[in-house]
Design a protein around this motif. Structure first.
Motif, PDB file in Angstrom:
ATOM      1  N   ARG A 117     -22.822  17.972  53.931  1.00 17.75           N
ATOM      2  CA  ARG A 117     -23.035  18.242  55.608  1.00 17.75           C
ATOM      3  C   ARG A 117     -21.875  17.232  55.325  1.00 17.75           C
ATOM      4  O   ARG A 117     -21.187  17.121  57.350  1.00 17.75           O
ATOM      5  N   PHE A 118     -20.894  17.081  54.767  1.00 17.45           N
ATOM      6  CA  PHE A 118     -19.689  16.478  54.824  1.00 17.45           C
ATOM      7  C   PHE A 118     -18.835  17.588  55.622  1.00 17.45           C
ATOM      8  O   PHE A 118     -18.079  17.492  56.423  1.00 17.45           O
ATOM      9  N   ALA A 119     -18.857  18.948  54.484  1.00 15.49           N
ATOM     10  CA  ALA A 119     -17.952  19.859  55.513  1.00 15.49           C
ATOM     11  C   ALA A 119     -18.314  20.102  56.675  1.00 15.49           C
ATOM     12  O   ALA A 119     -17.716  20.342  58.158  1.00 15.49           O
ATOM     13  N   ALA A 120     -19.809  19.847  56.893  1.00 12.18           N
ATOM     14  CA  ALA A 120     -20.169  20.260  58.521  1.00 12.18           C
ATOM     15  C   ALA A 120     -19.341  19.324  59.518  1.00 12.18           C
ATOM     16  O   ALA A 120     -19.962  19.328  60.755  1.00 12.18           O
ATOM     17  N   ARG A 121     -19.684  18.090  59.179  1.00 11.67           N
ATOM     18  CA  ARG A 121     -19.502  16.830  60.390  1.00 11.67           C
ATOM     19  C   ARG A 121     -18.114  16.991  60.207  1.00 11.67           C
ATOM     20  O   ARG A 121     -17.557  16.170  61.572  1.00 11.67           O
ATOM     21  N   CYS A 122     -17.644  18.104  59.778  1.00 11.74           N
ATOM     22  CA  CYS A 122     -15.836  17.544  59.777  1.00 11.74           C
ATOM     23  C   CYS A 122     -15.408  18.659  60.392  1.00 11.74           C
ATOM     24  O   CYS A 122     -14.098  18.967  61.465  1.00 11.74           O
ATOM     25  N   GLY A 123     -16.637  19.921  61.011  1.00 14.27           N
ATOM     26  CA  GLY A 123     -16.055  20.743  61.892  1.00 14.27           C
ATOM     27  C   GLY A 123     -16.374  21.966  60.988  1.00 14.27           C
ATOM     28  O   GLY A 123     -15.787  22.845  61.871  1.00 14.27           O
ATOM     29  N   PHE A 124     -16.119  22.130  60.190  1.00 11.27           N
ATOM     30  CA  PHE A 124     -16.663  23.264  59.016  1.00 11.27           C
ATOM     31  C   PHE A 124     -18.115  24.227  59.332  1.00 11.27           C
ATOM     32  O   PHE A 124     -19.298  23.563  59.461  1.00 11.27           O
ATOM     33  N   VAL A 125     -17.709  25.364  58.939  1.00 10.90           N
ATOM     34  CA  VAL A 125     -18.691  26.382  59.716  1.00 10.90           C
ATOM     35  C   VAL A 125     -18.488  27.196  58.364  1.00 10.90           C
ATOM     36  O   VAL A 125     -17.678  27.687  58.040  1.00 10.90           O
TER      37      VAL A 125
END
Length: 146
Positions: A117-125
């Motif tokens: 979830r953290f990675a997704a919030r940072c814009g990672f896909v």
């Protein structure tokens, strides 16, 4: 977060702190002191994050390869959702940019919902999910274009 600071791993005590956080956050990839030292020998930038004098997390920035830099931020579970991960990630990302990163990647243990979830919030896909040969744990590779 007034006391937040990041310190470069530069001795045995700091390496042991880095290894502790790494092993708590990613137990399937727990590493020995020698394995952690080997990362330093390969040019990985290892750093620890503190709130004052309290260890809260660590990061790894792998050397650039073809414009791609891997940045991994880890925060101990009891310190999550307080902004430490974002501050640590931004610090590591700034270093990656100085290294000439055109693309940033990260890797998260599949069962680490907080990390995903953290990675997704940072814009990672998500780029790929896989299980290493002879193992059972799923890993997720993610990518962020700069």
């Amino acid at each position: 977060m007034r006391g937040f600071r990041v310190g470069l791993v530069d001795g045995d005590e700091a390496l042991e702190e880095w290894r502790y956080v790494h092993n708590v956050v990613v137990p399937p990839a727990a590493m020995s002191v020698d394995e952690a030292r080997e990362r330093l020998g390969r040019g990985y930038r290892l750093e620890n994050a503190y709130d004052g004098d309290v260890l809260v997390g660590c990061s790894t920035v792998r050397p650039a390869a073809g414009g791609v830099v891997t940045v991994i931020a880890r925060v101990l579970p009891e310190f999550r959702r307080r902004g430490f991960g974002a501050a640590l990630y931004e610090h590591a990302l700034a270093y990656a940019r100085v290294q000439g990163a055109e693309v940033v990647e990260t890797c998260v243990l599949g069962v680490n919902g907080d990390g995903l979830r953290f990675a997704a919030r940072c814009g990672f896909v998500e780029v790929e999910r896989y299980v290493l040969d002879g193992e059972r744990d799923e890993w997720v590779d993610l990518r962020l274009g700069l």
